[in-house]
Design a protein around this motif. Structure first.
Motif, PDB file in Angstrom:
ATOM      1  N   ILE A   1       0.835  -1.201   0.000  1.00 54.67           N
ATOM      2  CA  ILE A   1       0.000   0.000   0.000  1.00 54.67           C
ATOM      3  C   ILE A   1       0.873   1.254   0.000  1.00 54.67           C
ATOM      4  CG2 ILE A   1      -1.615   1.379   1.400  1.00 54.67           C
ATOM      5  CD1 ILE A   1      -3.012  -0.937   0.067  1.00 54.67           C
ATOM      6  N   LEU A   2       1.900   1.253   0.833  1.00 60.71           N
ATOM      7  CA  LEU A   2       2.788   2.416   0.935  1.00 60.71           C
ATOM      8  C   LEU A   2       3.545   2.666  -0.370  1.00 60.71           C
ATOM      9  CD1 LEU A   2       4.169   1.835   4.548  1.00 60.71           C
ATOM     10  CD2 LEU A   2       2.618   3.660   3.820  1.00 60.71           C
ATOM     11  N   LYS A   3       3.949   1.596  -1.054  1.00 63.43           N
ATOM     12  CA  LYS A   3       4.647   1.740  -2.336  1.00 63.43           C
ATOM     13  C   LYS A   3       3.741   2.410  -3.367  1.00 63.43           C
ATOM     14  CE  LYS A   3       8.127  -1.912  -2.149  1.00 63.43           C
ATOM     15  NZ  LYS A   3       8.551  -3.243  -2.640  1.00 63.43           N
ATOM     16  N   LYS A   4       2.459   2.038  -3.352  1.00 59.86           N
ATOM     17  CA  LYS A   4       1.499   2.623  -4.293  1.00 59.86           C
ATOM     18  C   LYS A   4       1.265   4.108  -4.011  1.00 59.86           C
ATOM     19  CE  LYS A   4      -1.044  -1.642  -5.250  1.00 59.86           C
ATOM     20  NZ  LYS A   4      -2.331  -2.380  -5.088  1.00 59.86           N
ATOM     21  N   LEU A   5       1.421   4.486  -2.736  1.00 58.16           N
ATOM     22  CA  LEU A   5       1.160   5.872  -2.333  1.00 58.16           C
ATOM     23  C   LEU A   5       2.427   6.737  -2.313  1.00 58.16           C
ATOM     24  CD1 LEU A   5      -1.298   5.123   0.597  1.00 58.16           C
ATOM     25  CD2 LEU A   5      -1.897   6.249  -1.555  1.00 58.16           C
ATOM     26  N   LYS A   6       3.557   6.142  -2.610  1.00 57.48           N
ATOM     27  CA  LYS A   6       4.845   6.844  -2.510  1.00 57.48           C
ATOM     28  C   LYS A   6       4.867   8.145  -3.314  1.00 57.48           C
ATOM     29  CE  LYS A   6       9.819   6.088  -3.005  1.00 57.48           C
ATOM     30  NZ  LYS A   6      10.877   5.093  -3.315  1.00 57.48           N
ATOM     31  N   PHE A   7       4.253   8.148  -4.486  1.00 57.80           N
ATOM     32  CA  PHE A   7       4.274   9.334  -5.341  1.00 57.80           C
ATOM     33  C   PHE A   7       2.940  10.091  -5.340  1.00 57.80           C
ATOM     34  CE2 PHE A   7       7.476   6.394  -7.110  1.00 57.80           C
ATOM     35  CZ  PHE A   7       8.599   7.191  -6.936  1.00 57.80           C
ATOM     36  N   GLU A   8       2.115   9.820  -4.322  1.00 52.26           N
ATOM     37  CA  GLU A   8       0.855  10.545  -4.162  1.00 52.26           C
ATOM     38  C   GLU A   8       1.159  11.998  -3.765  1.00 52.26           C
ATOM     39  OE1 GLU A   8      -2.386  12.077  -4.165  1.00 52.26           O
ATOM     40  OE2 GLU A   8      -2.712   9.911  -4.406  1.00 52.26           O
ATOM     41  N   LYS A   9       0.678  12.944  -4.559  1.00 51.02           N
ATOM     42  CA  LYS A   9       0.998  14.360  -4.326  1.00 51.02           C
ATOM     43  C   LYS A   9       0.129  14.986  -3.238  1.00 51.02           C
ATOM     44  CE  LYS A   9       2.763  15.144  -8.995  1.00 51.02           C
ATOM     45  NZ  LYS A   9       2.588  15.901 -10.259  1.00 51.02           N
ATOM     46  N   ARG A  10      -1.035  14.382  -2.993  1.00 54.68           N
ATOM     47  CA  ARG A  10      -1.915  14.927  -1.950  1.00 54.68           C
ATOM     48  C   ARG A  10      -1.442  14.504  -0.558  1.00 54.68           C
ATOM     49  NH1 ARG A  10      -7.327  12.285  -4.049  1.00 54.68           N
ATOM     50  NH2 ARG A  10      -5.802  10.620  -4.351  1.00 54.68           N
ATOM     51  N   THR A  11      -1.839  15.244   0.449  1.00 51.49           N
ATOM     52  CA  THR A  11      -1.583  14.855   1.837  1.00 51.49           C
ATOM     53  C   THR A  11      -2.283  13.530   2.108  1.00 51.49           C
ATOM     54  OG1 THR A  11      -1.330  17.129   2.615  1.00 51.49           O
ATOM     55  CG2 THR A  11      -2.018  15.505   4.247  1.00 51.49           C
ATOM     56  N   ILE A  12      -1.613  12.626   2.821  1.00 53.85           N
ATOM     57  CA  ILE A  12      -2.148  11.281   3.074  1.00 53.85           C
ATOM     58  C   ILE A  12      -2.502  11.130   4.553  1.00 53.85           C
ATOM     59  CG2 ILE A  12      -1.727   8.813   2.815  1.00 53.85           C
ATOM     60  CD1 ILE A  12       0.622   9.658   0.883  1.00 53.85           C
ATOM     61  N   ILE A  13      -3.692  10.588   4.818  1.00 54.44           N
ATOM     62  CA  ILE A  13      -4.148  10.373   6.195  1.00 54.44           C
ATOM     63  C   ILE A  13      -4.352   8.883   6.445  1.00 54.44           C
ATOM     64  CG2 ILE A  13      -5.882  10.947   7.940  1.00 54.44           C
ATOM     65  CD1 ILE A  13      -6.662  13.367   6.218  1.00 54.44           C
ATOM     66  N   PHE A  14      -3.773   8.390   7.537  1.00 53.49           N
ATOM     67  CA  PHE A  14      -3.960   7.007   7.976  1.00 53.49           C
ATOM     68  C   PHE A  14      -4.464   7.000   9.422  1.00 53.49           C
ATOM     69  CE2 PHE A  14      -0.219   6.424   5.054  1.00 53.49           C
ATOM     70  CZ  PHE A  14      -0.829   5.569   4.143  1.00 53.49           C
ATOM     71  N   TYR A  15      -5.176   5.931   9.764  1.00 54.51           N
ATOM     72  CA  TYR A  15      -5.424   5.619  11.179  1.00 54.51           C
ATOM     73  C   TYR A  15      -4.434   4.522  11.557  1.00 54.51           C
ATOM     74  CZ  TYR A  15      -9.938   8.094  11.297  1.00 54.51           C
ATOM     75  OH  TYR A  15     -10.928   9.048  11.280  1.00 54.51           O
ATOM     76  N   GLU A  16      -4.004   4.491  12.811  1.00 55.90           N
ATOM     77  CA  GLU A  16      -3.105   3.430  13.258  1.00 55.90           C
ATOM     78  C   GLU A  16      -3.361   3.102  14.726  1.00 55.90           C
ATOM     79  OE1 GLU A  16      -1.933   0.704  12.831  1.00 55.90           O
ATOM     80  OE2 GLU A  16      -0.535   1.249  11.234  1.00 55.90           O
TER      81      GLU A  16
END
Length: 290
Positions: free
Chosen positions: A149-164
């Motif tokens: 999942i993180l690899k797919k989001l590596k080049f995401e230009k928008r701010t990313i929000i996760f719950y953990e």
């Protein structure tokens, strides 16, 4: 005779501080006929605090599909139902999507009441751009899937929000550091609206080593907010390089200035020459406009 349906109210409930419930939400909860609740105990605490007595229908991820049909039948009998989650805004990483969709298909009115949401509350206080963002919910439990999942989001230009969760935060930070690199800014918001609320802003690298060495308490509900990917401009010149160019061009031709600067700073001569030509043209344009 036209059959009249009831309304489905989407009611946000507090994520920690009970006083965050809205006046409108209390008013609607007192008027509706049934409450579809993800967590019976939490909902009962809320109702008892505000002296509300209503029939509660269990509605969680394990019975969502079955009880959606049950609730639709109740709504079709001109009864009003409120959907509430364990805490926060229903359907945001919580059950309710199927019920809301079915209501739209059955021409049953859906009325959302705005209120608490951990992701949005944390984002508003994060110090990270919030004009464009994507919400990814919880990262997968297994490391392999988490990294995918993180690899797919590596080049995401928008701010990313996760719950953990507290017991996975260290492992997730390690994976985030590996995939996203050390320098991106990040905010960790913990226990939003509660007594131990904590909102910290730092780089991914610094967060990982603080958590690794247990200098931050890994407890409570956690929201991770990561700045989006920014493409590096390899041709961008530093202040030192620009200063060298500025000094040399006062005594030398543009070609010699570019050549000597390239050797001093170990940078391509062509890039420097193009920069000097562009700057020279811009300067001439400015003089003509004056």
């Amino acid at each position: 005779m036209i059959k009249k349906n009831g309304n489905l109210f989407i009611i946000s409930t507090p994520i920690g501080n009970m006083n965050d419930i809205t006046y409108r939400s209390i008013k609607i909860l007192k008027k509706i006929d049934y409450i579809a609740s993800e967590n019976y105990k939490n909902t009962l605490k809320l109702l008892n605090k505000f002296n509300i007595n209503k029939s509660i229908i269990s509605f969680h991820q394990h019975n969502e599909l079955i009880n959606t049909k049950k609730i639709i039948k109740i709504l079709q009998k001109n009864k009003n139902v409120a959907l509430v989650s364990d805490a926060g805004t229903p359907t945001i990483n919580d059950p309710g999507f199927y019920l809301v969709r079915e209501c739209h298909l059955k021409k049953i009115k859906v009325i959302p009441l705005p209120g608490a949401c951990a992701a949005i509350s944390a984002l508003s206080a994060s110090g990270i751009p919030s004009n464009k963002f994507c919400f990814e919910g919880f990262l997968p439990k297994k490391e392999k899937k988490r990294c995918e999942i993180l690899k797919k989001l590596k080049f995401e230009k928008r701010t990313i929000i996760f719950y953990e969760t507290p017991h996975r935060i260290k492992k997730s930070l390690k994976n985030i550091l590996k995939e996203f690199g050390p320098n991106r800014t990040m905010t960790i918001a913990r226990e939003i609206t509660k007594y131990w609320e904590s909102i910290k802003y730092n780089t991914i690298y610094n967060f990982y080593y603080k958590y690794k060495n247990n200098s931050l308490i890994c407890k409570g509900e956690i929201v991770l907010i990561i700045s989006g990917y920014v493409k590096k401009n390899k041709n961008k010149l530093s202040k030192k390089i620009k200063k060298t160019l500025s000094i040399l061009k006062s005594f030398l031709s543009l070609k010699k200035t570019a050549l000597i600067t390239s050797k001093i700073h170990n940078i391509k001569k062509n890039n420097l020459y193009k920069y000097l030509i562009k700057k020279q043209n811009n300067d001439k344009t400015l003089k003509l406009l004056k």
